[in-house]
Structure formats: C-alpha cells, structure tokens
Design a protein around this motif. Sequence first.
Motif, PDB file in Angstrom:
ATOM      1  N   PHE A  21       0.855  -1.193   0.000  1.00  0.00           N
ATOM      2  CA  PHE A  21       0.000   0.000   0.000  1.00  0.00           C
ATOM      3  C   PHE A  21       0.890   1.242   0.000  1.00  0.00           C
ATOM      4  CE2 PHE A  21      -2.138   3.452   2.159  1.00  0.00           C
ATOM      5  CZ  PHE A  21      -3.411   3.458   1.627  1.00  0.00           C
ATOM      6  N   ALA A  22       1.838   1.296   0.937  1.00  0.00           N
ATOM      7  CA  ALA A  22       2.731   2.452   1.061  1.00  0.00           C
ATOM      8  C   ALA A  22       3.557   2.645  -0.207  1.00  0.00           C
ATOM      9  CB  ALA A  22       3.641   2.284   2.272  1.00  0.00           C
ATOM     10  N   ALA A  23       4.092   1.574  -0.760  1.00  0.00           N
ATOM     11  CA  ALA A  23       4.904   1.672  -1.975  1.00  0.00           C
ATOM     12  C   ALA A  23       4.067   2.184  -3.149  1.00  0.00           C
ATOM     13  CB  ALA A  23       5.525   0.321  -2.301  1.00  0.00           C
ATOM     14  N   THR A  24       2.846   1.702  -3.269  1.00  0.00           N
ATOM     15  CA  THR A  24       1.960   2.126  -4.361  1.00  0.00           C
ATOM     16  C   THR A  24       1.609   3.599  -4.222  1.00  0.00           C
ATOM     17  OG1 THR A  24       1.058  -0.107  -4.540  1.00  0.00           O
ATOM     18  CG2 THR A  24      -0.257   1.666  -5.489  1.00  0.00           C
ATOM     19  N   VAL A  25       1.245   4.017  -3.015  1.00  0.00           N
ATOM     20  CA  VAL A  25       0.887   5.414  -2.789  1.00  0.00           C
ATOM     21  C   VAL A  25       2.088   6.317  -3.043  1.00  0.00           C
ATOM     22  CG1 VAL A  25       0.178   7.096  -1.028  1.00  0.00           C
ATOM     23  CG2 VAL A  25      -1.015   4.895  -1.211  1.00  0.00           C
ATOM     24  N   ARG A  26       3.236   5.942  -2.526  1.00  0.00           N
ATOM     25  CA  ARG A  26       4.433   6.779  -2.678  1.00  0.00           C
ATOM     26  C   ARG A  26       4.918   6.854  -4.131  1.00  0.00           C
ATOM     27  NH1 ARG A  26       6.002   4.591   2.722  1.00  0.00           N
ATOM     28  NH2 ARG A  26       5.207   6.194   4.122  1.00  0.00           N
ATOM     29  N   ALA A  27       4.645   5.829  -4.919  1.00  0.00           N
ATOM     30  CA  ALA A  27       5.011   5.888  -6.344  1.00  0.00           C
ATOM     31  C   ALA A  27       4.237   7.001  -7.041  1.00  0.00           C
ATOM     32  CB  ALA A  27       4.761   4.548  -7.016  1.00  0.00           C
ATOM     33  N   GLY A  28       3.021   7.270  -6.558  1.00  0.00           N
ATOM     34  CA  GLY A  28       2.254   8.399  -7.051  1.00  0.00           C
ATOM     35  C   GLY A  28       1.678   8.269  -8.440  1.00  0.00           C
ATOM     36  N   GLU A  29       1.602   7.070  -8.980  1.00  0.00           N
ATOM     37  CA  GLU A  29       1.138   6.905 -10.360  1.00  0.00           C
ATOM     38  C   GLU A  29      -0.298   6.396 -10.498  1.00  0.00           C
ATOM     39  OE1 GLU A  29       2.599   7.976 -13.038  1.00  0.00           O
ATOM     40  OE2 GLU A  29       4.465   8.538 -12.049  1.00  0.00           O
ATOM     41  N   THR A  30      -0.899   5.892  -9.407  1.00  0.00           N
ATOM     42  CA  THR A  30      -2.213   5.255  -9.566  1.00  0.00           C
ATOM     43  C   THR A  30      -3.283   5.702  -8.570  1.00  0.00           C
ATOM     44  OG1 THR A  30      -1.424   3.380  -8.257  1.00  0.00           O
ATOM     45  CG2 THR A  30      -1.275   3.180 -10.655  1.00  0.00           C
ATOM     46  N   LEU A  37       0.972   9.555   4.184  1.00  0.00           N
ATOM     47  CA  LEU A  37       0.279   8.576   5.019  1.00  0.00           C
ATOM     48  C   LEU A  37       1.280   7.717   5.792  1.00  0.00           C
ATOM     49  CD1 LEU A  37      -2.541   7.293   2.623  1.00  0.00           C
ATOM     50  CD2 LEU A  37      -2.781   8.841   4.578  1.00  0.00           C
ATOM     51  N   THR A  38       0.896   7.389   7.000  1.00  0.00           N
ATOM     52  CA  THR A  38       1.656   6.444   7.819  1.00  0.00           C
ATOM     53  C   THR A  38       0.826   5.176   7.929  1.00  0.00           C
ATOM     54  OG1 THR A  38       0.603   7.164   9.876  1.00  0.00           O
ATOM     55  CG2 THR A  38       2.609   8.366   9.173  1.00  0.00           C
ATOM     56  N   ALA A  39       1.387   4.153   8.538  1.00  0.00           N
ATOM     57  CA  ALA A  39       0.615   2.922   8.735  1.00  0.00           C
ATOM     58  C   ALA A  39      -0.659   3.209   9.522  1.00  0.00           C
ATOM     59  CB  ALA A  39       1.461   1.862   9.441  1.00  0.00           C
TER      60      ALA A  39
END
Length: 164
Positions: A21-30, A37-39
């Motif tokens: 979740f964190a990796a997807t959000v931080r990538a910022g592409e989708t 956001l934190t856990a």
Amino acid sequence: MSDVRIRAATEADWSRIWPFFAATVRAGETYAFPMDLTAETGRPWWFASPPGCTVVAEADGVVLGSATMGPNRPGHGDHIGTASFMVAPAARGRGVGRLLAEHVVAWHREQGYRGVQFNAVVETNTAAVALWQSLGFEIVGTVPGAFRSPQHGYVGLHVMFLPL
C-alpha cells in the motif's frame, strides 16, 4: 492461480498490506491518496466499513494483493458500488489483480448492486484500464488533467462503469 485464496481482511492483515500500500501510494502513479500517510493514518483509507468490505488475496500465508469495496455514494447512490485494488509488486503480472477484480464484481452482484463505478482510473495506468475493459467496464468519461503523475505530468482520470 488456483493456489490463491481470497478472504475477508482482518486487522492482523494490515501489517502485510501496508508495505505494498505504502509503496503504491508513494510511487504516485495510480492513487490520489495523501503522500504522507503512515501505517496508522493509511489504514482508514483502505479498510471499508460495513456495508463495504476489504479482502486479501493470499497464497501460502503471503498476502499478494487486496481490494476494498462497497457503495460508491451513500443514500440515494448506494445502489452503485465501487472498489479499489492493489497488488504487491512481487505478485504483479500473475493474475492476482484479475482474481480480485472478478471477486469484486461477483460480490457486488451478490449484494444486489446495480453497477460498479470506478471514479478515478488514471489514464496512464494502461494495465488497469485494459483489465477493467476486459471485464466489461466502459470508460464513460475522462476528466482531463485531473491527476498529477510524477512520471507523465497532468493526465486524465477515467470514470469507468460496469452495469450489473
């Protein structure tokens, strides 16, 4: 993908969802989620409250992906559902997204929804757009420049719909 099981997510699953979740959000592409956001603050963005639900796709005790689903709008709009999906990077390209998508469509059908609407599918997320279209979703509109992609700049957000 016969070894993959889709089941309701539990509180204990969040620690296994959070890394992708964190990796997807931080990538910022989708996803247009807040980047900070934190856990702790990310969990409410993903776990649906009833009548919605959140599921995980799991194989051999490893969470490969997750989906959250429920009504798109409250009140007079609660007959149309919505959903969001994330697949762990190591599990991408293995059909996990399709299994989750098929599960979500079936869940909405079983719950009596009249359709499923995705409000914000990033137009440069071509794998997701192709998957949804292969399942019968149509692009019913695109908001030009509504998403700021780190890689592509300002791109459109598709509204996609599947009647049930």
